[in-house]
Design a protein around this motif. Structure first.
Motif, mmCIF file in Angstrom:
data_model
loop_
_atom_site.group_PDB
_atom_site.id
_atom_site.type_symbol
_atom_site.label_atom_id
_atom_site.label_comp_id
_atom_site.label_asym_id
_atom_site.label_seq_id
_atom_site.Cartn_x
_atom_site.Cartn_y
_atom_site.Cartn_z
ATOM 1 N N GLN A 295 0.837 -1.185 0.000
ATOM 2 C CA GLN A 295 0.000 0.000 0.000
ATOM 3 C C GLN A 295 0.873 1.237 0.000
ATOM 4 N N ARG A 296 0.759 2.009 -1.079
ATOM 5 C CA ARG A 296 1.429 3.299 -1.131
ATOM 6 C C ARG A 296 0.421 4.406 -0.943
ATOM 7 N N GLU A 297 0.878 5.480 -0.345
ATOM 8 C CA GLU A 297 -0.020 6.592 -0.056
ATOM 9 C C GLU A 297 -0.550 7.200 -1.350
ATOM 10 N N GLY A 298 -1.860 7.324 -1.452
ATOM 11 C CA GLY A 298 -2.482 7.931 -2.619
ATOM 12 C C GLY A 298 -2.650 6.991 -3.782
ATOM 13 N N GLN A 299 -2.339 5.710 -3.617
ATOM 14 C CA GLN A 299 -2.455 4.742 -4.706
ATOM 15 C C GLN A 299 -3.269 3.545 -4.237
ATOM 16 N N THR A 300 -3.737 2.788 -5.216
ATOM 17 C CA THR A 300 -4.535 1.600 -4.913
ATOM 18 C C THR A 300 -3.634 0.500 -4.355
ATOM 19 N N ALA A 301 -4.129 -0.185 -3.345
ATOM 20 C CA ALA A 301 -3.359 -1.270 -2.747
ATOM 21 C C ALA A 301 -3.171 -2.408 -3.746
ATOM 22 N N ARG A 302 -1.992 -3.011 -3.709
ATOM 23 C CA ARG A 302 -1.681 -4.135 -4.591
ATOM 24 C C ARG A 302 -1.437 -5.361 -3.725
ATOM 25 N N HIS A 303 -2.075 -6.445 -4.107
ATOM 26 C CA HIS A 303 -1.945 -7.693 -3.374
ATOM 27 C C HIS A 303 -1.024 -8.631 -4.156
ATOM 28 N N ALA A 304 -0.174 -9.311 -3.423
ATOM 29 C CA ALA A 304 0.794 -10.203 -4.060
ATOM 30 C C ALA A 304 0.957 -11.449 -3.215
ATOM 31 N N LEU A 305 1.333 -12.510 -3.873
ATOM 32 C CA LEU A 305 1.646 -13.770 -3.211
ATOM 33 C C LEU A 305 3.164 -13.852 -3.076
ATOM 34 N N ALA A 306 3.658 -13.839 -1.845
ATOM 35 C CA ALA A 306 5.099 -13.818 -1.581
ATOM 36 C C ALA A 306 5.544 -15.172 -1.040
ATOM 37 N N ARG A 307 6.565 -15.694 -1.656
ATOM 38 C CA ARG A 307 7.200 -16.933 -1.174
ATOM 39 C C ARG A 307 8.636 -16.589 -0.797
ATOM 40 N N VAL A 308 9.005 -16.878 0.443
ATOM 41 C CA VAL A 308 10.295 -16.470 0.998
ATOM 42 C C VAL A 308 11.123 -17.713 1.288
ATOM 43 N N GLN A 309 12.327 -17.713 0.820
ATOM 44 C CA GLN A 309 13.283 -18.784 1.100
ATOM 45 C C GLN A 309 14.492 -18.204 1.815
ATOM 46 N N HIS A 310 15.067 -18.992 2.700
ATOM 47 C CA HIS A 310 16.204 -18.555 3.502
ATOM 48 C C HIS A 310 17.469 -19.256 3.018
ATOM 49 N N THR A 311 18.483 -18.478 2.734
ATOM 50 C CA THR A 311 19.765 -19.049 2.301
ATOM 51 C C THR A 311 20.625 -19.338 3.515
ATOM 52 N N PRO A 312 21.470 -20.375 3.473
ATOM 53 C CA PRO A 312 22.335 -20.665 4.623
ATOM 54 C C PRO A 312 23.355 -19.563 4.846
ATOM 55 N N ALA A 313 23.718 -19.361 6.096
ATOM 56 C CA ALA A 313 24.663 -18.311 6.456
ATOM 57 C C ALA A 313 26.089 -18.787 6.200
ATOM 58 N N PRO A 314 26.957 -17.927 5.612
ATOM 59 C CA PRO A 314 28.347 -18.334 5.375
ATOM 60 C C PRO A 314 29.157 -18.464 6.653
ATOM 61 N N MET A 315 28.750 -17.743 7.735
ATOM 62 C CA MET A 315 29.455 -17.797 9.012
ATOM 63 C C MET A 315 28.446 -18.049 10.115
ATOM 64 N N PRO A 316 28.885 -18.632 11.230
ATOM 65 C CA PRO A 316 27.930 -18.897 12.321
ATOM 66 C C PRO A 316 27.289 -17.637 12.877
ATOM 67 N N SER A 317 28.000 -16.508 12.851
ATOM 68 C CA SER A 317 27.456 -15.270 13.401
ATOM 69 C C SER A 317 26.457 -14.597 12.477
ATOM 70 N N ALA A 318 26.431 -14.960 11.194
ATOM 71 C CA ALA A 318 25.519 -14.341 10.234
ATOM 72 C C ALA A 318 24.196 -15.104 10.196
ATOM 73 N N LYS A 319 23.190 -14.463 9.639
ATOM 74 C CA LYS A 319 21.852 -15.054 9.551
ATOM 75 C C LYS A 319 21.454 -15.421 8.126
ATOM 76 N N GLY A 320 22.286 -15.176 7.172
ATOM 77 C CA GLY A 320 21.960 -15.521 5.800
ATOM 78 C C GLY A 320 21.130 -14.439 5.120
ATOM 79 N N LEU A 321 20.524 -14.816 4.021
ATOM 80 C CA LEU A 321 19.737 -13.890 3.210
ATOM 81 C C LEU A 321 18.327 -14.428 3.022
ATOM 82 N N CYS A 322 17.402 -13.491 2.790
ATOM 83 C CA CYS A 322 16.018 -13.845 2.449
ATOM 84 C C CYS A 322 15.789 -13.548 0.975
ATOM 85 N N VAL A 323 15.262 -14.501 0.257
ATOM 86 C CA VAL A 323 14.953 -14.344 -1.160
ATOM 87 C C VAL A 323 13.436 -14.369 -1.308
ATOM 88 N N PHE A 324 12.887 -13.242 -1.771
ATOM 89 C CA PHE A 324 11.436 -13.101 -1.955
ATOM 90 C C PHE A 324 11.087 -13.333 -3.424
#
Length: 350
Positions: A295-324
Motif C-alpha cells: 500500500q502506497r499513499e495515494g495509490q490503490t493497494a496491490r496484493h501479491a503472493l510472496a514466497r520467501v526462502q532462507h539461504t544458509p549463512a556463510p558464518m555462524p554469526s551471520a543469519k543468511g539472506l532472504c529471497v522473496f
C-alpha cells in the motif's frame, strides 16, 4: 510502467543481449592482470641482471684492491654490461608473453656473451653458475625452443672454453671437459623443467580464464532472466537491506523511477508486510508463503503472493539472506479470467 521506463527496459535488454553475443561468439581476450604479471616478472629479471652487473664490477674492484688486478678488458666488459643492463631495464619494452623475438638478443644473447668472455679471460674464477640466469629467464618467459636453444649455446660456450684450454696448453683436462658437460646437462634439465612448469602454469591460467568467462556468461544470462521475469525478486540481508531487486519487484511496492539503487525495506511504508515476513524467516530460517498487501499513499493497494526462502549463512554469526519471490495477484486473477473466458468460448463453439 511509464514509457520512459519501457524505453530503459528495452535499452537494457539490447545491452545485455549484445554482451551475451560478444561473450559467446568471440574468444575471450587475455585479461590485463595476466599481462601485468608478465611485465612484473620481466622487470624483475631485468633488475636482477643489473644487480649481477653491479656485483661483477664490484668484484673486479675488490680484486684490484687486494692486489690481484683483473685484465683490463674484463673490467671494460663489466662496465659495458652494466650500461647495457641499465639501458634495457629502463627502455626495453617487454615482448608478447611466451614469444621469441629480437628483444631476447639484448637479454639472453648479451648475458651469454658477457659470461662466456669473463669465463675465458678469468680462469681462476668460475662464472658457470651465471649461465643459469639467461636459461631460467627464457624458460619462464619465452618459448621452450628458445630456452633449450639458450641452454645449448651455453653448453657450447663452456665446451669451447675447455677446448680452448686444451689448444692453448696442449694438454687434455678431463676435469674441465667433464665439468662443462655436467654444467651443460644441468642447464638443459633446468630449461626443460622450468619450461614445463611455465607451460603448466599457463594452462592453469587459461583454464581459470575460461572458467571466469563461463561464470560471467552465466551471470549475464541470470541477469537477463531476472531483469525481465514477471514475478518480483528481492534479496534481503539480516539488516533488511535490499541486495538485489528486479524491476517487477520495484514497481509492486514503489515507483521504479524514484527508487534508489540501494535501499532497505524500512525506508518505505509500502514494504511493511515484507518487513514482518523477513523478520520471521530470519528468526527461524523456515520457508514461508503468504499473501501481502503493498500500500502506497495515494495509490490503490496491490496484493501479491510472496514466497520467501532462507539461504544458509556463510558464518555462524551471520543469519543468511532472504529471497522473496512475489507474484502479483491481479495478474493471476486476470489470467484466470482469461482462461475462463476461453473455456466458455470453446464450450459455446462446441
Amino acid at each position: 510502467m511509464t514509457s520512459s521506463s519501457a524505453e530503459q527496459a528495452r535499452f537494457a535488454e539490447a545491452r545485455l543481449l549484445n554482451r551475451l553475443t560478444a561473450a559467446s561468439a568471440a574468444e575471450w581476450p587475455q585479461p590485463p592482470e595476466t599481462r601485468r604479471s608478465f611485465t612484473r616478472l620481466w622487470n624483475a629479471f631485468l633488475t636482477a641482471r643489473m644487480l649481477i652487473a653491479l656485483a661483477l664490477l664490484a668484484l673486479q674492484g675488490l680484486a684490484w684492491g687486494m692486489g690481484r688486478p683483473a685484465p683490463q678488458v674484463a673490467v671494460w666488459v663489466c662496465v659495458t654490461y652494466l650500461v647495457i643492463t641499465l639501458v634495457t631495464r629502463l627502455w626495453l619494452t617487454p615482448p608478447p608473453a611466451r614469444a621469441a623475438g629480437v628483444r631476447w638478443l639484448w637479454v639472453a644473447g648479451v648475458d651469454l656473451l658477457v659470461f662466456a668472455l669473463l669465463h675465458w679471460w678469468q680462469e681462476a674464477a668460475s662464472y658457470t653458475p651465471l649461465f643459469v640466469v639467461p636459461v631460467l629467464m627464457t624458460a619462464m618467459l619465452a618459448t621452450r625452443a628458445l630456452a633449450l636453444g639458450t641452454a645449448a649455446v651455453a653448453t657450447l660456450l663452456l665446451l669451447s672454453n675447455a677446448g680452448w684450454t686444451y689448444l692453448a696448453e696442449s694438454r687434455v683436462s678431463v676435469d674441465s671437459f667433464s665439468q662443462a658437460a655436467l654444467s651443460g646437462a644441468g642447464l638443459f634439465v633446468l630449461a626443460l623443467l622450468t619450461s614445463q612448469l611455465a607451460a603448466r602454469l599457463k594452462q592453469e591460467e587459461s583454464q581459470s580464464r575460461r572458467a571466469h568467462a563461463e561464470a560471467l556468461l552465466q551471470t549475464l544470462v541470470n541477469d537477463l532472466v531476472i531483469e525481465y521475469m514477471h514475478d518480483g525478486l528481492l534479496v534481503v540481508d539480516e539488516q533488511l537491506a535490499v541486495r538485489a531487486a528486479n524491476p517487477a519487484a520495484r514497481t509492486m511496492g514503489t515507483d521504479e523511477e524514484v527508487t534508489p539503487a540501494s535501499f532497505t525495506l524500512t525506508d518505505d511504508a509500502a514494504w511493511a508486510d515484507l518487513v514482518a515476513l523477513a523478520r520471521q524467516v530470519l528468526a527461524d530460517g523456515q520457508e514461508r508463503t503468504a499473501e501481502i498487501t503493498l500500500q502506497r499513499e495515494g495509490q490503490t493497494a496491490r496484493h501479491a503472493l510472496a514466497r520467501v526462502q532462507h539461504t544458509p549463512a556463510p558464518m555462524p554469526s551471520a543469519k543468511g539472506l532472504c529471497v522473496f519471490f512475489m507474484q502479483d495477484l491481479r495478474e493471476m486473477q486476470a489470467r484466470v479470467r482469461t482462461e475462463k473466458l476461453a473455456a466458455m468460448g470453446r464450450l459455446s463453439a462446441a
